[in-house]
Design an enzyme around this catalytic site. Structure first.
Site, PDB file in Angstrom:
ATOM      1  N   ASP A   1      52.075  38.858 -31.631  1.00  0.00           N
ATOM      2  CA  ASP A   1      51.954  39.813 -32.844  1.00  0.00           C
ATOM      3  C   ASP A   1      50.647  40.760 -33.145  1.00  0.00           C
ATOM      4  O   ASP A   1      51.459  41.812 -33.304  1.00  0.00           O
ATOM      5  CB  ASP A   1      50.899  38.276 -33.878  1.00  0.00           C
ATOM      6  CG  ASP A   1      51.992  37.214 -34.857  1.00  0.00           C
ATOM      7  OD1 ASP A   1      52.780  37.881 -34.417  1.00  0.00           O
ATOM      8  OD2 ASP A   1      51.185  36.365 -35.158  1.00  0.00           O
TER       9      ASP A   1
ATOM     10  N   SER B   1      61.365  34.515 -43.990  1.00  0.00           N
ATOM     11  CA  SER B   1      60.152  34.607 -43.343  1.00  0.00           C
ATOM     12  C   SER B   1      58.655  35.327 -44.413  1.00  0.00           C
ATOM     13  O   SER B   1      58.707  34.803 -45.244  1.00  0.00           O
ATOM     14  CB  SER B   1      60.293  35.454 -42.179  1.00  0.00           C
ATOM     15  OG  SER B   1      60.631  34.870 -41.082  1.00  0.00           O
TER      16      SER B   1
ATOM     17  N   LYS C   1      49.446  26.840 -43.799  1.00  0.00           N
ATOM     18  CA  LYS C   1      50.953  27.254 -43.201  1.00  0.00           C
ATOM     19  C   LYS C   1      50.915  26.068 -42.024  1.00  0.00           C
ATOM     20  O   LYS C   1      50.160  26.198 -40.715  1.00  0.00           O
ATOM     21  CB  LYS C   1      50.527  28.462 -42.922  1.00  0.00           C
ATOM     22  CG  LYS C   1      52.188  28.550 -41.960  1.00  0.00           C
ATOM     23  CD  LYS C   1      51.935  30.700 -41.848  1.00  0.00           C
ATOM     24  CE  LYS C   1      53.166  30.475 -41.749  1.00  0.00           C
ATOM     25  NZ  LYS C   1      53.567  30.738 -40.384  1.00  0.00           N
TER      26      LYS C   1
ATOM     27  N   ARG D   1      66.036  26.457 -40.151  1.00  0.00           N
ATOM     28  CA  ARG D   1      66.119  27.529 -40.826  1.00  0.00           C
ATOM     29  C   ARG D   1      67.167  28.418 -40.849  1.00  0.00           C
ATOM     30  O   ARG D   1      68.149  29.451 -41.237  1.00  0.00           O
ATOM     31  CB  ARG D   1      65.109  28.670 -41.209  1.00  0.00           C
ATOM     32  CG  ARG D   1      65.068  30.010 -40.985  1.00  0.00           C
ATOM     33  CD  ARG D   1      63.613  30.393 -41.578  1.00  0.00           C
ATOM     34  NE  ARG D   1      62.992  30.451 -40.486  1.00  0.00           N
ATOM     35  CZ  ARG D   1      61.260  30.816 -41.166  1.00  0.00           C
ATOM     36  NH1 ARG D   1      60.580  30.703 -41.953  1.00  0.00           N
ATOM     37  NH2 ARG D   1      60.661  30.192 -40.227  1.00  0.00           N
TER      38      ARG D   1
ATOM     39  N   LYS E   1      46.899  34.447 -41.558  1.00  0.00           N
ATOM     40  CA  LYS E   1      46.951  34.232 -39.977  1.00  0.00           C
ATOM     41  C   LYS E   1      45.599  33.741 -39.678  1.00  0.00           C
ATOM     42  O   LYS E   1      44.334  34.693 -40.094  1.00  0.00           O
ATOM     43  CB  LYS E   1      47.710  35.057 -38.871  1.00  0.00           C
ATOM     44  CG  LYS E   1      49.522  34.910 -39.458  1.00  0.00           C
ATOM     45  CD  LYS E   1      50.178  33.696 -38.228  1.00  0.00           C
ATOM     46  CE  LYS E   1      50.260  34.805 -37.257  1.00  0.00           C
ATOM     47  NZ  LYS E   1      51.152  33.421 -36.678  1.00  0.00           N
TER      48      LYS E   1
ATOM     49  N   CYS F   1      52.237   8.840  -8.250  1.00  0.00           N
ATOM     50  CA  CYS F   1      51.157   8.235  -7.936  1.00  0.00           C
ATOM     51  C   CYS F   1      52.727   6.824  -7.165  1.00  0.00           C
ATOM     52  O   CYS F   1      53.627   6.460  -8.096  1.00  0.00           O
ATOM     53  CB  CYS F   1      50.425   7.308  -8.325  1.00  0.00           C
ATOM     54  SG  CYS F   1      49.852   5.998  -7.445  1.00  0.00           S
TER      55      CYS F   1
ATOM     56  N   CYS G   1      49.593   0.086  -8.727  1.00  0.00           N
ATOM     57  CA  CYS G   1      48.759   1.626  -9.050  1.00  0.00           C
ATOM     58  C   CYS G   1      47.620   0.642  -9.338  1.00  0.00           C
ATOM     59  O   CYS G   1      48.013   0.322 -10.595  1.00  0.00           O
ATOM     60  CB  CYS G   1      48.587   2.743  -9.958  1.00  0.00           C
ATOM     61  SG  CYS G   1      47.809   4.685 -10.195  1.00  0.00           S
TER      62      CYS G   1
HETATM   63 ZN   LIG Z   1      47.886   5.405  -8.202  1.00  0.00          ZN
END
Ligand SMILES: [Zn+2]
Length: 616
Positions: A30, A70, A108, A124, A271, A376, A381
């Protein structure tokens, strides 16, 4: 850069943005590139077009009943004031007193624009023609209601979004922005694991703008403090935002002001520019999650950003950290807009190469890159065990006190599975360092989780079987009993609407693999609630194997579902197990012969209905 190159860049960046893979951030787009084009050639045709989104391209085209335009943008009070002056001028022409002009301020949403009407959901597109994305409703997209002239309805223009909190809790480690995640999944032919789960959790939502909390104000209010008014309405919104929309409410003014090809002249988007800051990286912390993915958290020298002390910024994934060279000493720009957790905007000054660990930080097993993710490789684990236990208690949802630190203590004391946890006495907890009161409470909570009523599909989903989230667990248990799932076959599963070939293949295998552990937990005696309408009714076809073929009087899907509720195993093709082949019209003689040769009884639809007592 020539103007043509600039426009080419804008077009490419916009396309990337709309498909969920942005190449530059919104503010740069922008304020730098778009602003430059406006400065060079205010009348350039690029500035007067709705930028097309291409999500869902390839599906059928839907013509919008009125163009989806828009919104013109304002970045500060001066630009809002200029807008108000234009409105006043139009009001003068209509001889409407300035005091009678009314505005509405609506958040918005920062998602993917869409329109729902007559049962069709469309993007759109280019503003005139959108793409049909209705199939996402079947995939689990939640359609929220709005309100128009006092009538509740889920139709109209809105955005497809994910609540901020859900994104932060579940997805922020793997995805950089909720909008990118949404546009990616809406257009995808096959949903990723994360997308499927988000859909099942009801987190992907179509929100009509008429359903959002809005506020009204007049000319004086807007001239005095547009920013403050917008901020107030934005604070109350649970979805990701990039500002507010200010509409003129007076109908005659809307008509007077009209529209360009690009936007309505009676509407402007204020904005909100996220607050940015530069921070220095001091280290990277790696964390292993339930899927064994090891994700980076960038530790920065603490800075204050719009009222919050920031010392950690998500690095998303190992590939990202590697590509950006955000090792120790790097200066990074971070942005925080609304309540979004701060995100990495760009690298101001690269640091050392980021160290990607060779070992899992939790279990010390080797870690390997798989695409952009560090994973991993350890079979057992610790992080995965902890995350699975956490998943169990969170999904069950009727137990407190079993959060990450409790679970961590348990695992450190070698209590690594649910069966062991449910056996613990208060004295055991005390032995691990919990206080006497807390130990009693922990035991009471374990007891509560078994005595307090809970839906059976929650317990099933809590086991964390791959491809079997809450939504699918619900569908599965609507047909089959939890206690008998070890008997489940792929053939049975694929007959249940909502299961595809891949999931039908993998779920029974995973259940078989984990059945002993699952059965142990099920046998602890939870107070399970089953949806009553799906209770299997004992009948002549209970436990019988049935195949339906040919054109039936009633829908074949309905007949299958009814048979399943009567306890039958519905198959897709006749085999040695098949007890009954129910035939509709136009069934080939060969099919019937084959069934009879296998010892299957062949019955017509009418005979079948009499047999199950549906007709006499
Ligand atoms: Zn691990």
């Amino acid at each position: 850069m020539t103007t043509d190159e600039l426009v080419a860049l804008l077009t490419r960046a916009n396309e990337a943005y709309r498909t969920g893979n942005p190449i530059i951030d919104d503010d740069t787009f922008d304020h730098i590139y778009l602003a430059e084009l406006k400065k060079r050639e205010p009348e350039h045709p690029y500035l007067d077009q709705v930028q097309p989104d291409t999500v869902g391209a390839g599906s059928s085209k839907i013509r919008h009943t009125e163009p989806m335009l828009s919104t013109d943008k304002a970045y500060n009070q001066e630009e809002v004031t200029a807008f108000v002056v234009r409105v006043q001028k139009a009001a003068d022409a209509q001889e409407i007193p300035s005091a009678d002009i009314r505005f509405r301020i609506t958040p918005k949403l920062d998602g993917m624009a869409a329109r729902y009407s007559d049962g069709i959901l469309a993007t759109r597109g280019n503003g005139q023609l959108g793409n049909d994305i209705t199939r996402n409703i079947k995939r689990g997209l939640v359609m929220l209601e709005g309100e128009k002239a006092g009538v509740r309805e889920n139709t109209g223009v809105g955005e497809i979004v994910i609540p901020e909190q859900y994104f932060n809790d579940v997805l922020a480690d793997s995805f950089s922005h909720p909008r990118n995640f949404v546009t990616g999944l809406i257009g995808a032919d096959n949903l990723s694991e994360e997308a499927k789960e988000a859909m099942q959790d009801g987190a992907v939502q179509f929100v009509p703008y008429s359903g959002l909390k809005a506020s009204e104000c007049d000319v004086e209010d807007l001239l005095a403090d547009a920013e403050g008014l917008c901020e107030k309405i934005e604070k109350a919104c649970i979805y990701p935002l990039d500002g507010s929309v200010i509409d003129v409410l007076n109908l005659e003014l809307r008509i007077e002001m009209g529209a360009t090809n690009h936007h309505h002249n009676w509407q402007i988007a204020k904005k909100s520019k996220g607050v940015t800051a530069v921070a220095e990286i001091e280290g990277i912390t790696w964390r292993t999650g339930r899927t064994r993915r090891i994700t980076p958290v960038l530790n920065v020298k603490t800075i204050n950003l719009s009222g919050a002390d920031i010392s950690n910024v998500t690095g998303h994934n190992a590939g990202n950290v590697k590509n950006l060279n955000v090792g120790v000493g790097a200066h990074i720009e971070i942005v925080r807009s609304g309540e979004v957790i701060p995100k990495l905007l760009g690298v101001v000054k690269p640091g050392k190469d980021a160290d990607i660990p060779d070992l899992c930080p939790a279990c010390k097993a080797p870690a390997k890159m798989e695409k952009d993710f560090l994973v991993c490789q350890g079979e057992t684990c610790v992080a995965q065990i902890e995350a699975q236990l956490q998943h169990f208690f969170n999904t069950l949802g009727n137990i407190d006190l079993f959060g990450p630190s409790t679970i961590n203590t348990l695992v450190e004391n070698d209590i690594r599975d649910l069966a062991a946890i449910y056996k613990l006495q208060a004295s055991d907890f005390e032995g691990m360092g919990f206080g006497p009161k807390q130990s009693t409470n922990l035991v009471a909570q374990l007891e509560r989780s078994r005595s307090e009523e809970v839906e059976d599909w929650r317990l099933l989903a809590a086991f964390g079987i791959h491809h079997l989230g809450k939504g699918d667990a619900k569908k599965l248990l609507a047909v089959y009993k939890l206690e008998a799932l070890d008997q489940l076959t792929s053939e049975q599963l694929i007959e249940i609407p909502g299961f595809g070939e891949i999931t039908a293949e993998s779920i029974p295998k995973s259940i078989a693999l984990h059945w002993l552990a699952m059965k142990t937990i099920i046998d602890l005696g939870f107070n399970l609630r089953k949806e009553e309408k799906f209770d299997v009714t004992e009948s002549v076809i209970t436990d019988q194997f049935i195949v339906f073929t040919g054109a039936m009087q009633s829908s074949r899907d309905d007949m299958k579902a009814a048979a399943q509720r009567l306890g039958a195993n519905v198959q897709s093709a006749v085999n040695k197990k098949t007890n009954y082949l129910v035939i509709g019209e136009k069934v080939g003689a060969k099919k019937i012969e084959k069934a009879e040769s296998l010892g299957t009884k062949v019955v017509t639809e009418a005979e079948y209905l009499v047999m199950i007592g549906a007709e006499s």
